[in-house]
Design an enzyme around this catalytic site. Structure first.
Site, PDB file in Angstrom:
ATOM      1  N   ASP A   1      11.120   3.198  -1.166  1.00 38.35           N
ATOM      2  CA  ASP A   1      12.038   3.433  -0.060  1.00 38.35           C
ATOM      3  C   ASP A   1      12.028   2.241   0.893  1.00 38.35           C
ATOM      4  O   ASP A   1      11.021   1.543   1.039  1.00 38.35           O
ATOM      5  CB  ASP A   1      11.631   4.681   0.714  1.00 38.35           C
ATOM      6  CG  ASP A   1      12.000   5.961  -0.025  1.00 38.35           C
ATOM      7  OD1 ASP A   1      12.428   5.866  -1.188  1.00 38.35           O
ATOM      8  OD2 ASP A   1      11.837   7.051   0.564  1.00 38.35           O
ATOM      9  N   HIS A  17       6.691   2.744  -0.858  1.00 33.75           N
ATOM     10  CA  HIS A  17       7.537   2.134   0.167  1.00 33.75           C
ATOM     11  C   HIS A  17       7.602   0.615   0.008  1.00 33.75           C
ATOM     12  O   HIS A  17       6.626  -0.015  -0.390  1.00 33.75           O
ATOM     13  CB  HIS A  17       7.055   2.495   1.573  1.00 33.75           C
ATOM     14  CG  HIS A  17       7.496   3.851   2.007  1.00 33.75           C
ATOM     15  ND1 HIS A  17       6.847   5.009   1.617  1.00 33.75           N
ATOM     16  CD2 HIS A  17       8.544   4.253   2.775  1.00 33.75           C
ATOM     17  CE1 HIS A  17       7.456   6.059   2.128  1.00 33.75           C
ATOM     18  NE2 HIS A  17       8.497   5.629   2.839  1.00 33.75           N
TER      19      HIS A  17
END
Length: 632
Positions: free
Chosen positions: A452, A597
């Site tokens: 992400d 992430h």
């Protein structure tokens, strides 16, 4: 205590020091007016309106560069959105110099901003006389002719602007509307596509110094009578015009001569004229006229295709003395049907010369025009482009344009409904029966690693390097504003076989937004990814995993699969990296989707090498989410 001599010596030294300091200060205060105006425009270009006002106010001498100062002040007020104040400055400048191009240009834009199209037509018409080779003026004139429905004139003027080198989005969007109204939708799409390409985003970008955006069409707020009031409003002598005769009024002609069907009724024959005037003709014949041209001394000065047959002409554009005005009518085959000619005398005019672009004053005027070159309003641009693509059955292109339109105005139900039909027509891209995915199918020894946020130059290259060691391909849920900031990284991800997916444009909590705000966030990112990479996106992950029924319903309506995860690496981030990696690997199964992430949130780079190496050792193929769900 100082002696008398010492006091005088000290005073002399102080005077010398004061002179050394004060003289340069006084010299610095003697500002060059052109330099002050140039710096003022520089601040306007940077968006610092108050700083520009302060700088302009430093020009103490009210007589210094009076007309130029007025036009600079007008440009400044346009940047501030104060169009009435700007108009007053431009009109004052024109009162002193009726041929001032920057003032004519600025006043035209102010009038258009208030939809005073007829008066703007007179103003830009005079600008075209002052600077017949100016491409920007031609572009604006084509736009005005479009608003007045003079389509053939607009097409000719717009083509002339193109030939003079004008390539602005404003001209391209204007030509698109002109060609569509003339019945050429394919050409309209081509010109709109050029405009959309040069406007690199669906929202205004930093550094865009245009202070005025004009819609492609507008509701006209003034009347044709405004055409004849311009000279008076600018302080010029208004030329008397002959009254327009009713169609059944007999015309004074020689005995036994055939009745004239086409006649110039203004100005009067053998009259003395000066300044801006309207040359008007009437037609009493029954044969259909396709277009009418106006000539002065054999030189073409204008063409119209619709009633009323009138032309704005500045007599100052010719030398004083006798001149012959000719108006000719042609049918649809280009054959001459009728004409009339009169002799007039121009008084007080002079042959205008092209502005000296090397002159500092002319350069400042040119800068004002460049600074205020309008841009097309984005919403009607993309809406029209989408509908034209739809008319041509170019469905993917229609979807892209209408998505940008919906991002600009998420409350437009018609656009949203059209998009919904297009999504259905093109086949919804559901990767599961519900369009919500937490894990992939089992039994194929495959897992998906997802990241992400980003792209981020501090982390993305390192992540790609680790993935490349194992021929692994991942899905990156990217943020739109980061894609625009780092387009090369987005392209690098695709070039290395990875997949881009939607993670909103600004990374908000979607459950806190209204429906229009949700649509805007999602479609802004979809458009950003598509513009940068040429790829569409059908996978979406809500920032922070924040989602509810309303958000889910809206995402599915926009043809997105909502991708969750089966393992969140951040759940174990409080553990030391080796233990964190071990805890993650202990939960991996066929079809697992790992959430990591593209940044420092969960210590990705501390554990990614270990996780990838162990997954490879266990025989897992690391694939994108789309390939995981499709069994590839």
């Amino acid at each position: 205590m100082f002696s008398s001599f010492s006091r005088w010596a000290l005073l002399a030294v102080m005077l010398v020091v004061f002179s050394a300091v004060a003289l340069p200060l006084r010299a610095a205060q003697a500002l060059d007016p052109l330099d002050v105006l140039d710096r003022t425009l520089g601040l306007v270009a940077q968006g610092d309106v108050e700083g520009a006002r302060t700088t302009l106010a430093s020009l103490a001498d009210p007589e210094a560069g009076d007309v130029l100062r007025l036009t600079t002040h007008g440009t400044l007020e346009m940047a501030a959105g104060q169009y009435a104040e700007a108009s007053a400055r431009f009109r004052a400048a024109l009162g002193a110099d009726p041929q001032n191009l920057a003032a004519l240009w600025g006043l035209s834009l102010c009038l258009l901003q208030r939809a005073h199209v007829y008066e703007a037509a007179a103003c830009v018409g005079r600008a075209a006389v002052v600077a017949p080779g100016n491409a920007r003026v031609k572009a604006l004139q084509a736009y005005v002719q479009l608003q007045l429905g003079q389509l053939t004139d607009a097409a000719i003027t717009g083509k002339a602007a193109l030939d003079c080198g004008e390539k602005s989005p404003f001209l391209m969007a204007t030509l698109a509307q002109i060609h569509y109204k003339l019945g050429y939708p394919q050409k309209a799409v081509e010109f709109s596509g050029f405009a959309a390409k040069y406007l690199s985003a669906v929202t205004p970008q930093t550094g865009d110094v245009s202070v005025l955006r004009l819609p492609l069409t507008m509701t006209i707020a003034d009347t044709p009578e405004a055409l004849s009031t311009l000279s008076e409003s600018l302080g010029q002598a208004k030329t008397p015009e002959a009254p327009v005769l009713p169609l059944d009024t007999p015309v004074d002609v020689k005995p036994n001569a055939p009745p004239m069907r086409f006649q110039i009724v203004s100005p009067a024959r053998e009259s003395v004229v000066k300044g801006l005037l309207r040359v008007q003709a009437i037609y009493r014949g029954r044969r259909e006229i396709s277009f009418v041209v106006f000539q002065v001394d054999g030189v073409l000065r204008g063409m119209v295709t619709e009633l009323p047959y009138h032309f704005l002409w500045d007599a100052a554009s010719t030398t004083p003395g006798p001149h012959r005005l000719v108006v000719r009518a042609y049918d649809a085959h280009g054959l001459l049907t009728d004409e009339d000619a009169i002799n007039i005398t121009s008084a007080g005019g002079k042959l205008l010369e092209a502005p000296d672009t090397t002159n500092a004053v002319a350069a400042l005027q040119a800068r004002m025009m460049a600074l205020t070159m309008p841009s097309p309003a984005l919403l009607p641009l993309f809406t029209s482009l989408g509908m034209w693509h739809l008319e041509l059955k170019e469905y993917p292109q229609a979807v892209s344009a209408l998505e940008k339109s919906a991002a600009l105005d998420p409350t437009n139900d018609k656009v949203l409904q059209t998009l919904g039909k297009l999504y259905t027509q093109s086949g919804l891209h559901a990767l599961s029966t519900t369009g919500e995915i937490t894990r992939g199918p089992i039994g194929m020894k495959r897992v998906a690693v997802t990241f992400d946020d980003g792209p981020n130059p501090l982390y993305t290259p390192a992540i790609m390097e680790e993935l490349a060691k194992y021929e692994a391909h991942a899905t990156f849920f990217v943020v739109g504003k980061m894609v625009r900031q780092y387009p090369d990284l987005a392209l690098d991800l695709l070039a290395n076989g990875h997949e881009l997916a939607n993670h909103t444009y600004n990374h908000p909590n979607l459950t806190k937004l209204s429906q229009p705000e949700i649509i805007r966030e999602v479609l802004l990112n979809r458009s950003a990814i598509k513009e940068v990479t040429g790829r569409d996106t059908y996978l979406f992950r809500p920032p922070g995993g924040n989602i509810d029924e309303d958000v889910t319903r809206q995402l599915r309506a926009l043809d997105y699969n909502i991708i969750y995860w089966s393992i969140n690496v951040a759940d174990f981030k409080k553990s030391p990296p080796p233990e964190q990696a071990a805890l993650v690997l202990a939960k991996v199964q066929d079809g697992s989707i790992l959430l990591m992430h593209n940044g420092p949130i969960d210590g990705t780079m501390n554990i990614l090498p270990t996780i990838l190496a162990e997954l490879h050792r266990r025989g897992y193929a690391i694939v994108t989410v789309s390939d995981l769900m499709k069994g590839r």
